[in-house]
Design a protein around this motif. Structure first.
Motif: not given
Ligand SMILES: *Cc1c(COP(=O)(O)O)cnc(C)c1O
Length: 408
Positions: A26, A77, A120, A193, A195, A229
């Motif tokens: 990311t 996510a 996270y 999770d 992701a 998204t």
């Protein structure tokens, strides 16, 4: 190689462009959005739609792709984790939705194996949950053979438990089915999770099949939808709670007519206020982009992609192995990344520069080169082929070779 990275918008803005040899990270932009998703987003921006209708359509598509009862598109996510926690905490209770992240008087604990804690999980806490972690670090430290036992999870469940949090990797323990079975014995939902666990596409339905109540995937990694998204797939009642806490709720009660079955408006005697998810809005463009990208992801030949990644990784490993002081091998793509990665051990005695110095030098290149640095402390850099085309691969190999040549 002069053209690599030169013609892009970042150069126009005088912001150094990056050649991404690190995979779907990311912080350097995730992945390349699919052209069909980008085109659809452009068209979506030209006219209007009720966002809840678009979410209802996305819900159907996600349900079809995952086998879950319903689905929802979030702004990533991590936002999906926050909204999942909010749904577990508030359920269908509008009063609780209104109070989050304040939770006095109702169950607010999310039980997690200690080895599943990540940065996270701030998302769970931001929703108002308190994380109760169980287990030890014995396996990691070599002081025991397991990190967490099923009974430790079971013993942590109480009247204060709102959910169990689980991070899916090929090596996480205990197995998800064991955890969902314990959770369901106590009527507690499990939030997974997952992701970065795509491809394979089979993973879209796997965790739902294994009993997960809500599963979160990133839309900006291998799905190659818009960066902002994510997907949540799971139980209809929990997805409804997510929708009510996320959608813009500035509606006049007399004309509020939310789309079924995403939201069962008849059951509610009021319009909920803006919820805890409202600051994480998802635009019509992102929603459309994700729907189109998910379709393409489902149609893609993932076996061919895996073969191409493997070939690319082998090619890079062979080139780099020729450098004195480098030892390389290629992982099998079922480990931390879903793609095979080139693992490069740097011996500074022979190369004249350490792995850290190499990474710094690559960051200073124009365009910059970002390689994987999660194992830098062991003198290792990794190269992931997921976000590299042929020219970029050649550039990365050349820059690494040049830096070593200059140092030795
Ligand atoms: C990437 C990732 C996330 C966050 O995904 P976003 O879509 O960037 O919000 C969360 N958990 C794990 C395990 C991830 O790898």
């Amino acid at each position: 190689m002069d053209t690599v990275g030169k013609a892009d918008i970042y150069e126009e803005l005088s912001v150094p462009a990056v050649i991404n040899a690190a995979g779907t990270k990311t912080r350097i932009g995730g992945s390349r959005i699919r052209s069909e998703a980008r085109d659809a987003m452009q068209r979506a921006g030209d006219s209007f739609v009720r966002i809840s209708d678009l979410q209802a359509k996305a819900s159907d598509r996600i349900a079809e792709a995952t086998g879950a009862e319903a689905g929802y598109v979030t702004s990533g996510a991590a936002a999906g984790l926050l909204l999942s926690a909010a749904a577990a905490l508030a359920g269908r209770d509008v009063h609780r939705m209104d109070r989050l992240p304040e939770t006095t008087g109702f169950a607010d604990e999310i039980v997690m194996p200690r080895t599943h804690r990540t940065g996270y999980d701030h998302a769970f806490r931001a929703a108002g949950a308190t994380i109760v972690d169980v287990g030890t670090n014995d396996k990691h430290l070599g002081t025991g053979s397991t990190a967490v036992e099923p009974w430790e999870i079971e013993r942590a469940i109480s009247d204060d438990t709102a959910a169990i949090g689980y991070v899916q990797k090929s090596y996480t323990e205990p197995p998800l089915e064991v955890v969902t079975s314990i959770a369901h014995d106590h009527d507690v939902p499990v939030i997974v999770d997952a992701a970065a666990e795509l491809p394979p596409t089979a993973n879209l339905s796997r965790f739902v099949d294994e009993g997960a109540d809500l599963v979160v995937f990133s839309g900006g990694k291998a799905i190659r939808g818009p960066q902002t998204t994510g997907i949540v797939a799971g139980r209809r009642d929990l997805v409804e709670s997510i929708a009510l806490q996320h959608l813009d709720m500035h509606a006049a009660a007399s004309v509020w007519d939310p789309p079924e079955p995403l939201i069962d408006g008849d059951r509610l005697d009021c319009v909920p206020r803006q919820g805890i998810g409202r600051p994480m809005k998802v635009g019509k463009e992102e929603l459309v982009g994700l729907i189109v990208a998910l379709d393409s992801f489902l149609d893609e030949d993932h076996a061919a992609n895996a073969r191409a990644w493997r070939q690319e990784a082998d090619r890079i490993a062979d080139h780099l192995a020729e450098i004195d002081g480098f030892r390389t091998h290629v992982t099998d793509g079922t480990d931390v990344s879903v793609a095979p990665e080139v693992v490069v051990h740097v011996d500074p005695g022979e190369t004249g520069l350490s792995a850290t110095e190499l990474v710094r030098a690559l960051h200073d290149d124009r365009p910059r080169v970002f390689v994987g640095t999660d194992r830098l402390d062991d003198g290792i850099v990794t190269i992931n082929p997921m976000c590299l085309d042929d020219d970029e691969t050649a550039y990365v190999v050349t820059r690494i070779t040049d830096h070593v040549d200059a140092a030795s």
